[in-house]
Motif scaffolding. Sequence first.
Motif, PDB file in Angstrom:
ATOM      1  N   ILE A  96      -7.013  -6.019  -3.611  1.00  0.00           N
ATOM      2  CA  ILE A  96      -5.947  -5.698  -4.450  1.00  0.00           C
ATOM      3  C   ILE A  96      -4.628  -5.604  -3.804  1.00  0.00           C
ATOM      4  CG2 ILE A  96      -5.391  -3.907  -5.965  1.00  0.00           C
ATOM      5  CD1 ILE A  96      -8.060  -3.259  -6.375  1.00  0.00           C
ATOM      6  N   ASN A  97      -4.637  -5.170  -2.696  1.00  0.00           N
ATOM      7  CA  ASN A  97      -3.263  -4.870  -1.840  1.00  0.00           C
ATOM      8  C   ASN A  97      -2.793  -6.119  -1.071  1.00  0.00           C
ATOM      9  OD1 ASN A  97      -1.072  -3.306  -1.284  1.00  0.00           O
ATOM     10  ND2 ASN A  97      -2.139  -2.648   0.658  1.00  0.00           N
ATOM     11  N   LYS A  98      -2.524  -7.161  -1.964  1.00  0.00           N
ATOM     12  CA  LYS A  98      -2.315  -8.757  -0.972  1.00  0.00           C
ATOM     13  C   LYS A  98      -1.082  -8.700  -0.485  1.00  0.00           C
ATOM     14  CE  LYS A  98      -5.550 -11.217  -3.921  1.00  0.00           C
ATOM     15  NZ  LYS A  98      -5.796 -12.440  -4.729  1.00  0.00           N
ATOM     16  N   GLY A  99      -0.773  -9.463   0.691  1.00  0.00           N
ATOM     17  CA  GLY A  99       0.447  -9.514   1.369  1.00  0.00           C
ATOM     18  C   GLY A  99       0.769  -8.596   2.103  1.00  0.00           C
ATOM     19  N   THR A 100       0.057  -7.458   2.291  1.00  0.00           N
ATOM     20  CA  THR A 100       0.666  -6.189   2.862  1.00  0.00           C
ATOM     21  C   THR A 100      -0.780  -5.513   3.724  1.00  0.00           C
ATOM     22  OG1 THR A 100       1.843  -4.314   3.175  1.00  0.00           O
ATOM     23  CG2 THR A 100       0.556  -4.607   1.287  1.00  0.00           C
ATOM     24  N   ILE A 101      -0.463  -4.476   4.611  1.00  0.00           N
ATOM     25  CA  ILE A 101      -1.737  -4.011   5.161  1.00  0.00           C
ATOM     26  C   ILE A 101      -1.767  -2.491   4.861  1.00  0.00           C
ATOM     27  CG2 ILE A 101      -1.850  -5.765   7.067  1.00  0.00           C
ATOM     28  CD1 ILE A 101      -0.462  -3.836   8.785  1.00  0.00           C
ATOM     29  N   TYR A 102      -0.778  -1.677   4.213  1.00  0.00           N
ATOM     30  CA  TYR A 102      -0.512  -0.413   3.694  1.00  0.00           C
ATOM     31  C   TYR A 102       0.062  -0.328   2.475  1.00  0.00           C
ATOM     32  CZ  TYR A 102       0.031   4.601   4.639  1.00  0.00           C
ATOM     33  OH  TYR A 102       0.241   5.780   4.599  1.00  0.00           O
ATOM     34  N   ILE A 103       0.515   0.860   2.269  1.00  0.00           N
ATOM     35  CA  ILE A 103       1.290   1.212   1.045  1.00  0.00           C
ATOM     36  C   ILE A 103       2.503   0.702   1.205  1.00  0.00           C
ATOM     37  CG2 ILE A 103       2.075   2.973  -0.723  1.00  0.00           C
ATOM     38  CD1 ILE A 103       0.006   4.715   0.658  1.00  0.00           C
ATOM     39  N   SER A 104       3.170  -0.428   0.436  1.00  0.00           N
ATOM     40  CA  SER A 104       4.442  -0.819   0.491  1.00  0.00           C
ATOM     41  C   SER A 104       5.112  -0.643  -0.749  1.00  0.00           C
ATOM     42  CB  SER A 104       4.266  -2.331   0.910  1.00  0.00           C
ATOM     43  OG  SER A 104       3.763  -3.104   0.023  1.00  0.00           O
ATOM     44  N   GLU A 105       6.214  -1.477  -0.910  1.00  0.00           N
ATOM     45  CA  GLU A 105       7.018  -1.382  -2.275  1.00  0.00           C
ATOM     46  C   GLU A 105       6.374  -2.569  -3.266  1.00  0.00           C
ATOM     47  OE1 GLU A 105      11.651  -0.738  -1.557  1.00  0.00           O
ATOM     48  OE2 GLU A 105      10.889  -2.490  -0.662  1.00  0.00           O
ATOM     49  N   SER A 106       5.636  -3.583  -2.612  1.00  0.00           N
ATOM     50  CA  SER A 106       4.991  -4.638  -3.330  1.00  0.00           C
ATOM     51  C   SER A 106       3.651  -4.224  -3.905  1.00  0.00           C
ATOM     52  CB  SER A 106       5.037  -5.923  -2.598  1.00  0.00           C
ATOM     53  OG  SER A 106       4.065  -5.696  -1.432  1.00  0.00           O
ATOM     54  N   SER A 107       3.186  -2.827  -3.470  1.00  0.00           N
ATOM     55  CA  SER A 107       1.718  -2.212  -3.766  1.00  0.00           C
ATOM     56  C   SER A 107       1.706  -1.754  -5.150  1.00  0.00           C
ATOM     57  CB  SER A 107       1.208  -1.308  -2.607  1.00  0.00           C
ATOM     58  OG  SER A 107       1.249  -1.690  -1.495  1.00  0.00           O
ATOM     59  N   PRO A 108       0.480  -2.197  -5.838  1.00  0.00           N
ATOM     60  CA  PRO A 108       0.237  -1.584  -7.097  1.00  0.00           C
ATOM     61  C   PRO A 108       0.393  -0.066  -7.028  1.00  0.00           C
ATOM     62  CG  PRO A 108      -1.240  -3.360  -6.771  1.00  0.00           C
ATOM     63  CD  PRO A 108      -0.424  -3.349  -5.551  1.00  0.00           C
ATOM     64  N   PRO A 109       0.879   0.721  -7.859  1.00  0.00           N
ATOM     65  CA  PRO A 109       0.966   2.111  -7.811  1.00  0.00           C
ATOM     66  C   PRO A 109      -0.446   2.691  -7.613  1.00  0.00           C
ATOM     67  CG  PRO A 109       1.983   1.475  -9.830  1.00  0.00           C
ATOM     68  CD  PRO A 109       1.327   0.305  -9.248  1.00  0.00           C
ATOM     69  N   PHE A 110      -1.803   2.206  -7.826  1.00  0.00           N
ATOM     70  CA  PHE A 110      -2.866   2.709  -7.589  1.00  0.00           C
ATOM     71  C   PHE A 110      -3.462   2.832  -6.032  1.00  0.00           C
ATOM     72  CE2 PHE A 110      -3.971  -1.407  -9.529  1.00  0.00           C
ATOM     73  CZ  PHE A 110      -4.770  -1.636  -8.554  1.00  0.00           C
ATOM     74  N   VAL A 111      -2.665   1.993  -5.423  1.00  0.00           N
ATOM     75  CA  VAL A 111      -2.991   1.785  -3.904  1.00  0.00           C
ATOM     76  C   VAL A 111      -2.790   3.055  -3.392  1.00  0.00           C
ATOM     77  CG1 VAL A 111      -2.110   0.747  -1.733  1.00  0.00           C
ATOM     78  CG2 VAL A 111      -2.776  -0.673  -3.718  1.00  0.00           C
ATOM     79  N   ALA A 112      -1.490   3.617  -3.434  1.00  0.00           N
ATOM     80  CA  ALA A 112      -0.963   4.986  -2.998  1.00  0.00           C
ATOM     81  C   ALA A 112      -2.053   6.013  -3.416  1.00  0.00           C
ATOM     82  CB  ALA A 112       0.465   5.453  -3.221  1.00  0.00           C
ATOM     83  N   GLU A 113      -2.562   5.961  -4.928  1.00  0.00           N
ATOM     84  CA  GLU A 113      -3.571   7.168  -5.334  1.00  0.00           C
ATOM     85  C   GLU A 113      -4.604   6.899  -4.486  1.00  0.00           C
ATOM     86  OE1 GLU A 113      -3.691   6.017  -9.451  1.00  0.00           O
ATOM     87  OE2 GLU A 113      -1.497   6.474  -9.751  1.00  0.00           O
ATOM     88  N   ALA A 114      -5.291   5.612  -4.004  1.00  0.00           N
ATOM     89  CA  ALA A 114      -6.397   5.322  -3.382  1.00  0.00           C
ATOM     90  C   ALA A 114      -6.519   6.004  -2.093  1.00  0.00           C
ATOM     91  CB  ALA A 114      -6.829   3.787  -3.435  1.00  0.00           C
TER      92      ALA A 114
END
Length: 365
Positions: free
Chosen positions: A177-195
């Motif tokens: 789901i968190n494509k193009g990056t490897i951690y929480i970034s500005e481009s990450s969907p909001p639920f990435v930080a929630e996960a």
Amino acid sequence: MDVEKVFHMTGGVGNTSYAKNSSLQKKASDMVKSIAMEAVQQVYLSLMPESIGIADLGCSSGPNTLSLIRDVIEVVEGTSHRVTSPTPEFRVYLNDLPTNDFNSIFKALPDFHRELREARRREGGLCHPPLYMAAHPGSFYGRLFPNKCLHFVYSSYSLHWLSRVPPALYRENREPINKGTIYISESSPPFVAEAYLRQFQEDFTSFLRLRSEELVPGGRMVLILLGRRGPHHFDRGNSFFWELLARSVSMLVAKGEVEEEKLDSYDVHFYAPSKDEMEHEIEREGSFRLDRFEMFELEREEKDGESYGTAVATTVRAVQESMISHHFGEGIVDSLFENYARVLDEEAAREEIRPVTFLLALTKS
């Protein structure tokens, strides 16, 4: 990826080893040494044990590990002399994942014991107090020790590592789901930080509960870990280092040296919590009283003839090389961290990067 089987600091004493590239961690532990040793002294004076149990969780390898043990012995021995009480025996447990380079620690032990004996002779003593040291491999997110056998637990730069990459970052068909990056970034969907937050809450709560079973009543913990200043997950601190590392991988993707799918499917098992998040979990779990919470920054470290970017890149490489090599292959490591050093220098010249570190001192209720 099975973190417990793959993740470890780079072993040995070579140029890219953790032993040669952990001076930033040593600087941080030196900055808070007085707080850690005060906790050791307090637990000794309050309990006066005949045998004191000490655990260094996430000890890794290199000189930092034995430096801590030397400091603890000096503080307890000095305190016992002041209160005219027999010096206790020391039980020291060095813990890290099974893949850790424990052999480097074992090889350093004869010199370590000799230095302790020589220091005692210089001070007029006959011998140093009984010291029993053992490696204790395993994840500190699981149970490690018998009930109530520890008096002091120390963990430096380890608790920001999660037990696993949050599984919610992948759909049921394993699509990332968190494509193009490897951690929480500005481009990450909001639920990435929630996960990531949910995984941290699960892990940190387990850590507190299990340590409360292993510590005696009144036992102490000192924890040092990376964090973030406020509620926003993406800032120019610890999260930004991961953003720049992802950017460095993207450069290799653009050159055809790394498949884009490899970048999309790589996420780090890391989380930089906020002060509020940590305090909330400590209060909710309920086994510990938070005595002290400190936030500090380390000054930029630049070795002679080495840029800031190179210094940071070699430090990150010593920590991440095992995971990157396993996922991407060993062939990209040199070029990846050359890119990373260059990107770090460019960004640092543009605007300062300000990662923060937390220190927590806790007492078992």
